[in-house]
Motif scaffolding. Structure first.
Motif, mmCIF file in Angstrom:
data_model
loop_
_atom_site.group_PDB
_atom_site.id
_atom_site.type_symbol
_atom_site.label_atom_id
_atom_site.label_comp_id
_atom_site.label_asym_id
_atom_site.label_seq_id
_atom_site.Cartn_x
_atom_site.Cartn_y
_atom_site.Cartn_z
ATOM 1 N N ALA A 116 -8.684 -90.082 -23.635
ATOM 2 C CA ALA A 116 -7.930 -88.932 -23.142
ATOM 3 C C ALA A 116 -6.504 -88.903 -23.712
ATOM 4 O O ALA A 116 -5.688 -88.089 -23.292
ATOM 5 C CB ALA A 116 -7.867 -88.971 -21.616
ATOM 6 N N GLN A 117 -6.231 -89.807 -24.669
ATOM 7 C CA GLN A 117 -4.920 -89.896 -25.319
ATOM 8 C C GLN A 117 -3.810 -90.225 -24.329
ATOM 9 O O GLN A 117 -2.691 -89.737 -24.437
ATOM 10 C CB GLN A 117 -4.609 -88.618 -26.104
ATOM 11 N N ARG A 118 -4.141 -91.078 -23.359
ATOM 12 C CA ARG A 118 -3.151 -91.609 -22.432
ATOM 13 C C ARG A 118 -2.823 -93.030 -22.917
ATOM 14 O O ARG A 118 -3.690 -93.902 -22.886
ATOM 15 C CB ARG A 118 -3.692 -91.641 -21.003
ATOM 16 N N TYR A 119 -1.597 -93.239 -23.358
ATOM 17 C CA TYR A 119 -1.235 -94.500 -23.989
ATOM 18 C C TYR A 119 -0.281 -95.339 -23.151
ATOM 19 O O TYR A 119 0.506 -96.116 -23.671
ATOM 20 C CB TYR A 119 -0.641 -94.228 -25.377
ATOM 21 N N THR A 120 -0.367 -95.184 -21.853
ATOM 22 C CA THR A 120 0.391 -96.041 -20.948
ATOM 23 C C THR A 120 0.046 -97.505 -21.225
ATOM 24 O O THR A 120 -1.133 -97.844 -21.357
ATOM 25 C CB THR A 120 0.034 -95.718 -19.483
ATOM 26 N N PRO A 121 1.040 -98.387 -21.342
ATOM 27 C CA PRO A 121 0.738 -99.796 -21.585
ATOM 28 C C PRO A 121 -0.150 -100.387 -20.493
ATOM 29 O O PRO A 121 0.080 -100.151 -19.305
ATOM 30 C CB PRO A 121 2.121 -100.461 -21.585
ATOM 31 N N VAL A 122 -1.178 -101.132 -20.907
ATOM 32 C CA VAL A 122 -2.125 -101.743 -19.970
ATOM 33 C C VAL A 122 -2.138 -103.248 -20.162
ATOM 34 O O VAL A 122 -2.373 -103.747 -21.264
ATOM 35 C CB VAL A 122 -3.548 -101.179 -20.176
ATOM 36 N N LEU A 123 -1.861 -103.966 -19.074
ATOM 37 C CA LEU A 123 -1.993 -105.426 -19.038
ATOM 38 C C LEU A 123 -3.256 -105.742 -18.254
ATOM 39 O O LEU A 123 -3.337 -105.453 -17.059
ATOM 40 C CB LEU A 123 -0.773 -106.043 -18.361
ATOM 41 N N MET A 124 -4.260 -106.315 -18.928
ATOM 42 C CA MET A 124 -5.532 -106.604 -18.268
ATOM 43 C C MET A 124 -5.531 -108.019 -17.701
ATOM 44 O O MET A 124 -5.018 -108.955 -18.322
ATOM 45 C CB MET A 124 -6.707 -106.445 -19.234
ATOM 46 N N LEU A 125 -6.120 -108.162 -16.517
ATOM 47 C CA LEU A 125 -6.324 -109.460 -15.891
ATOM 48 C C LEU A 125 -7.771 -109.868 -16.130
ATOM 49 O O LEU A 125 -8.694 -109.113 -15.816
ATOM 50 C CB LEU A 125 -6.031 -109.386 -14.391
ATOM 51 N N THR A 126 -7.975 -111.049 -16.718
ATOM 52 C CA THR A 126 -9.318 -111.480 -17.089
ATOM 53 C C THR A 126 -9.641 -112.816 -16.439
ATOM 54 O O THR A 126 -8.745 -113.553 -16.022
ATOM 55 C CB THR A 126 -9.443 -111.636 -18.622
ATOM 56 N N ARG A 157 -14.009 -116.599 -19.083
ATOM 57 C CA ARG A 157 -14.675 -115.613 -19.928
ATOM 58 C C ARG A 157 -13.717 -115.099 -21.002
ATOM 59 O O ARG A 157 -13.186 -113.992 -20.892
ATOM 60 C CB ARG A 157 -15.196 -114.456 -19.074
ATOM 61 N N PRO A 158 -13.481 -115.906 -22.063
ATOM 62 C CA PRO A 158 -12.604 -115.424 -23.135
ATOM 63 C C PRO A 158 -13.140 -114.171 -23.805
ATOM 64 O O PRO A 158 -12.379 -113.410 -24.392
ATOM 65 C CB PRO A 158 -12.555 -116.606 -24.114
ATOM 66 N N GLU A 159 -14.464 -113.935 -23.688
ATOM 67 C CA GLU A 159 -15.005 -112.702 -24.268
ATOM 68 C C GLU A 159 -14.457 -111.464 -23.562
ATOM 69 O O GLU A 159 -14.399 -110.379 -24.144
ATOM 70 C CB GLU A 159 -16.539 -112.702 -24.219
ATOM 71 N N ASP A 160 -14.036 -111.628 -22.287
ATOM 72 C CA ASP A 160 -13.395 -110.514 -21.588
ATOM 73 C C ASP A 160 -12.111 -110.102 -22.302
ATOM 74 O O ASP A 160 -11.775 -108.921 -22.367
ATOM 75 C CB ASP A 160 -13.060 -110.899 -20.146
ATOM 76 N N VAL A 161 -11.388 -111.100 -22.804
ATOM 77 C CA VAL A 161 -10.146 -110.814 -23.525
ATOM 78 C C VAL A 161 -10.438 -109.926 -24.721
ATOM 79 O O VAL A 161 -9.787 -108.904 -24.948
ATOM 80 C CB VAL A 161 -9.477 -112.122 -23.981
ATOM 81 N N LEU A 162 -11.452 -110.312 -25.499
ATOM 82 C CA LEU A 162 -11.771 -109.570 -26.714
ATOM 83 C C LEU A 162 -12.276 -108.175 -26.388
ATOM 84 O O LEU A 162 -11.919 -107.202 -27.073
ATOM 85 C CB LEU A 162 -12.819 -110.338 -27.528
ATOM 86 N N GLU A 163 -13.088 -108.052 -25.334
ATOM 87 C CA GLU A 163 -13.573 -106.728 -24.966
ATOM 88 C C GLU A 163 -12.421 -105.849 -24.496
ATOM 89 O O GLU A 163 -12.368 -104.651 -24.805
ATOM 90 C CB GLU A 163 -14.641 -106.825 -23.871
ATOM 91 N N GLY A 164 -11.479 -106.437 -23.752
ATOM 92 C CA GLY A 164 -10.323 -105.672 -23.301
ATOM 93 C C GLY A 164 -9.471 -105.187 -24.461
ATOM 94 O O GLY A 164 -9.023 -104.042 -24.487
ATOM 95 N N LEU A 165 -9.246 -106.047 -25.440
ATOM 96 C CA LEU A 165 -8.457 -105.654 -26.610
ATOM 97 C C LEU A 165 -9.181 -104.588 -27.415
ATOM 98 O O LEU A 165 -8.577 -103.635 -27.908
ATOM 99 C CB LEU A 165 -8.168 -106.881 -27.482
ATOM 100 N N GLU A 166 -10.496 -104.760 -27.553
ATOM 101 C CA GLU A 166 -11.276 -103.769 -28.295
ATOM 102 C C GLU A 166 -11.261 -102.428 -27.582
ATOM 103 O O GLU A 166 -11.258 -101.364 -28.217
ATOM 104 C CB GLU A 166 -12.718 -104.272 -28.459
ATOM 105 N N ALA A 167 -11.223 -102.449 -26.253
ATOM 106 C CA ALA A 167 -11.217 -101.203 -25.491
ATOM 107 C C ALA A 167 -9.891 -100.473 -25.612
ATOM 108 O O ALA A 167 -9.832 -99.254 -25.442
ATOM 109 C CB ALA A 167 -11.518 -101.494 -24.016
ATOM 110 N N GLY A 168 -8.806 -101.212 -25.905
ATOM 111 C CA GLY A 168 -7.516 -100.559 -26.065
ATOM 112 C C GLY A 168 -6.416 -101.101 -25.173
ATOM 113 O O GLY A 168 -5.351 -100.497 -25.067
ATOM 114 N N ALA A 169 -6.649 -102.260 -24.529
ATOM 115 C CA ALA A 169 -5.590 -102.867 -23.720
ATOM 116 C C ALA A 169 -4.456 -103.346 -24.625
ATOM 117 O O ALA A 169 -4.674 -103.651 -25.802
ATOM 118 C CB ALA A 169 -6.147 -104.035 -22.907
#
Length: 246
Positions: A76-86, A90-102
């Motif tokens: 939706a082109q909303r680029y508010t900074p996102v800090l994900m808690l993982t 599960r280090p794969e959560d980190v990679l999925e979060g970064l790939e998603a746009g965190a």
């Protein structure tokens, strides 16, 4: 509380953790908004009543999970900074979060002081972008910019964007950091392990092939033909090499 103070959205379903985050963020002078359900959080984030300075987002939520929330915001082109808690396990959560746009991540359990520093860092980058944008609109002598140019494209690290002939692409902090790391080592082979350790700070055993999807997205930004990359080259079994002039 002063409405000029930054608004931090906390999306966390663990009540004790959420209340601790809200209390400490408010103690630091931030205004806060809390959502515990993924569906409700996404609806609010897509239609906020005021500007959100940053989002602290758990990856595992009832309803829509954190990864899908980030994807929906970026779509939706909303680029508010996102800090994900993982989850730490599960280090794969980190990679999925970064790939998603965190923009950044923090594994649980975390030190509160580290979370506050990460939030301040994200807000500082945002304020730099606004200041740079304002200065661009003011007729002053040109100043050196934090940029890297190649193949009719310019990575504007100070703006977190990549400018191509027909479009401008917004970059997340992690995308910009990886592109900076690769361009600073132009022509060198950079291993997947090196990217995980030096750029994304993932130190645990992880299937490093998981970052390939992230690289695929970067190729869509920088390549004329992403299916036949000329700039971001895979070195089979090792990692990647960036070439400005193939």
């Amino acid at each position: 509380m002063n409405e000029a103070q930054p608004l931090i959205a906390v999306v966390e379903d663990e009540e004790h953790l959420a209340q601790g985050l809200l209390f400490n963020l408010q103690a630091e002078g931030y205004r806060t908004h809390h959502e515990a359900d993924g569906d409700a959080a996404l609806a609010w984030l897509l239609n906020p009543t005021e500007r959100i300075a940053a989002v602290v987002l758990d990856c595992m939520l009832p309803g829509t999970d954190g990864f899908e929330i980030v994807r929906a915001l970026r779509k939706a082109q909303r680029y508010t900074p996102v800090l994900m808690l993982t989850a730490r396990s599960r280090p794969e959560d980190v990679l999925e979060g970064l790939e998603a746009g965190a923009d950044d991540y923090l594994p649980k359990p975390f030190d509160l002081s580290i979370l506050l520093v990460r939030i301040k860092s994200l807000l500082r980058r945002t304020s730099w972008q606004r200041a740079q944008t304002a200065s661009d609109a003011t007729p002053e002598p040109p100043q050196p910019k934090d940029e890297y140019a190649f193949n009719h494209r310019t990575i504007r690290f100070d703006h977190l964007e990549l400018v191509a002939p027909n479009r401008t692409t917004h970059l997340t902090v992690m995308e910009a950091d990886l592109l900076r790391y690769l361009t600073e080592r132009e022509g060198q082979i950079v291993s997947r392990k090196e990217i995980l350790d030096q750029v994304w700070r993932v130190h645990e055993d992880t299937d490093t092939r998981a970052i390939d999807n992230f690289i695929v997205r970067l190729r869509r930004y920088i390549e004329d033909d992403p299916s036949s990359p000329q700039h971001l080259i895979t070195v089979r079994g090792v990692g990647y090499r960036f070439l400005a002039n193939p």
